[in-house]
Write a protein that holds these residues in place. Sequence first.
Motif, PDB file in Angstrom:
ATOM      1  N   LYS A 122       0.684  -1.253  -0.051  1.00 32.32           N
ATOM      2  CA  LYS A 122       0.045   0.090  -0.030  1.00 32.32           C
ATOM      3  C   LYS A 122       0.882   1.021  -0.076  1.00 32.32           C
ATOM      4  O   LYS A 122       1.570   1.366   0.998  1.00 32.32           O
ATOM      5  CB  LYS A 122      -0.907  -0.059   1.219  1.00 32.32           C
ATOM      6  N   ASP A 124       1.663   5.118   0.396  1.00 29.64           N
ATOM      7  CA  ASP A 124       1.270   6.393   0.931  1.00 29.64           C
ATOM      8  C   ASP A 124       1.667   7.473  -0.337  1.00 29.64           C
ATOM      9  O   ASP A 124       2.420   7.165  -1.124  1.00 29.64           O
ATOM     10  CB  ASP A 124       1.446   6.616   2.019  1.00 29.64           C
ATOM     11  N   ILE A 125       1.364   8.673  -0.050  1.00 32.39           N
ATOM     12  CA  ILE A 125       1.733   9.747  -0.934  1.00 32.39           C
ATOM     13  C   ILE A 125       3.543   9.870  -1.061  1.00 32.39           C
ATOM     14  O   ILE A 125       3.847  10.241  -2.350  1.00 32.39           O
ATOM     15  CB  ILE A 125       0.993  11.235  -0.309  1.00 32.39           C
ATOM     16  N   GLU A 127       5.673   7.213  -0.947  1.00 30.79           N
ATOM     17  CA  GLU A 127       5.946   6.045  -1.735  1.00 30.79           C
ATOM     18  C   GLU A 127       5.691   6.466  -3.404  1.00 30.79           C
ATOM     19  O   GLU A 127       6.268   6.051  -4.453  1.00 30.79           O
ATOM     20  CB  GLU A 127       5.180   4.891  -1.316  1.00 30.79           C
ATOM     21  N   PHE A 146      -1.863   9.981  -6.730  1.00 27.90           N
ATOM     22  CA  PHE A 146      -2.417   9.344  -5.703  1.00 27.90           C
ATOM     23  C   PHE A 146      -3.874   9.610  -5.471  1.00 27.90           C
ATOM     24  O   PHE A 146      -4.642   8.746  -5.344  1.00 27.90           O
ATOM     25  CB  PHE A 146      -1.531  10.159  -4.519  1.00 27.90           C
ATOM     26  N   GLY A 151      -6.417   7.431  -3.648  1.00 23.41           N
ATOM     27  CA  GLY A 151      -5.647   7.331  -2.183  1.00 23.41           C
ATOM     28  C   GLY A 151      -6.155   8.652  -1.159  1.00 23.41           C
ATOM     29  O   GLY A 151      -6.143   8.240  -0.216  1.00 23.41           O
ATOM     30  N   GLY A 155      -5.977   6.981   2.045  1.00 22.08           N
ATOM     31  CA  GLY A 155      -4.778   7.360   2.726  1.00 22.08           C
ATOM     32  C   GLY A 155      -3.761   6.642   2.162  1.00 22.08           C
ATOM     33  O   GLY A 155      -2.327   6.775   2.589  1.00 22.08           O
ATOM     34  N   PHE A 156      -4.131   5.595   1.472  1.00 20.47           N
ATOM     35  CA  PHE A 156      -3.126   4.734   0.662  1.00 20.47           C
ATOM     36  C   PHE A 156      -3.544   4.289  -0.637  1.00 20.47           C
ATOM     37  O   PHE A 156      -4.527   4.406  -0.910  1.00 20.47           O
ATOM     38  CB  PHE A 156      -2.548   3.509   1.343  1.00 20.47           C
TER      39      PHE A 156
END
Length: 532
Positions: A122, A124-125, A127, A146, A151, A155-156
């Motif tokens: 998963k 996140d912003i 990554e 994202f 996302g 959040g992911f």
Amino acid sequence: MMIKETSLRRDPDLRGELAFLARGCDFVLPSRFKKRLKSFQQTQIQNKPEKKPGTPLPPTATFPSSPRPLSPVPHVNNVVNAPLSINIPRFYFPEGLPDACSNHEQTLSKIETAFMDIEDQKADIYEMGKIAKLCGCPLYWKAPMFRAAGGERTGFVSAQSFVAMWRKLLNYHHDDASKFICLLAKPSCNSLEQEDFIPLLQDVVDTHPGLTFLKDAPEFHSRYITTVIQRIFYTVNRSWSGKITSTEIRKSNFLQTLALLEEEEDINQITDYFSYEHFYVIYCKFWELDSDHDLYISQADLSRYNDQASSNRIIERIFSGAVTRGKTVQKEGRMSYADFVWFLISEEDKRNPTSIEYWFRCMDMDGDGVLSMYELEYFYEEQCERMEAMGIEPLPFHDLLCQMLDLVKPASDGKITLRDLKRCRMAHIFYDTFFNLEKYLDHEQRDPFAVQKDVENEGPEPSDWDRFAAEEYETLVAEESAQAQFQEGSFEDYETEEPVSPSEIGNKGNKSQIVTSSLSEKCGKLQSVDEE
Ligand SMILES: [Ca+2]
Ligand SMILES: [Ca+2]
């Protein structure tokens, strides 16, 4: 001189704090940046796969997924000259030229592999930055990517949802401009409105190394973002529609400039759109006029700009809604900060195409698309009154008119069009003559040959706006350090010759707390500008 000094002292606190935030970035002449951008753009072009315009394009049948029809030409010619039409290759690609060479499946499997390395697969912003690079996109596309993959809600982003989103995008959107619009736009929209840029710019504020000093001043995020959005629309949205199309993106330098952000740590070198120094200058100019700090200025406030250099009649026209979006200005007789950004750039760079259009709209009072003699006379009248009040004998209107017609050389007698003004490359002199007395008198005193030389020397020179912003920034910072010296004691550290690096702000203990808390105090009273 006296007037300026008092007006600058009016709000020394905010001025000081803003300057403090901005300091520490080496000042670089815009011309140096222009050169850099040019060489960057050239490498970008070289790195792209060759797309020779002469090369016959593959027939449309190769791309069954494309929803777009063929160029209309074959239909028109069907009856008259059918065999010829068959040979006309497709030449209209609103979503960019499909690239048969690139292997989408390979890219997608690389993305899937990259997700394997991420915990729980998963992203996140943060990554997402790596994923953006794997997709061959500039780093600061990560926030829109994202969001596009959902996302924001969770959040992911999972490998599955990202790959599905990206596969769909690759099928229909073939060049950067088309992909960019698809990522940022609202569902089933093919153009960008102002608010569509907010997530991307918030991410720039949050993660660009040249803006880390803003971390402690969240109140300024929306001001900076508003400024950048206005500058983007000012430059890119050539149609004034309030909606940026992929064609407008392609014709502008916006995506190249956005890509440059990841290479350049000093955001002030990126004078187009993003410079913090430019924001600082614009915001300070507004702050000086907005005496009650409600983020709106009245007609009387605006007329104080630059020592009342602009005529009342032109300011009345601005407030009539000739050049502003939305109804706030007309209805309530006030101008927002966003509208002020347009005013300031137009006022200080009258050679810019948007500025030429801005002032044309103001002067064309009956809206018939030409500046007629009565409109010119109306604006010149006030200039004459002002000159007489100063004891200067003005040129009679008839003589001035001859001069101006000689300068602009309109295609049709006695009617000045937008095209005439753009073509003559003297629009700045023309406009100042009719509504900016200070600059008109300045032009009058200059050697006419020097003016001509200016025009001939165009090219890598910084724009009038870049020059203005650079000079004003230096003045503001110089005034701020003088102020700091004046306020010794609790601000000892500010006296150091070397500008304080923004990265140092966070480590300054008590002093940084003074700065940020007092900054918050000022900003707490202000409403968010990006809500309009
Ligand atoms: Ca106000
Ligand atoms: Ca007119």
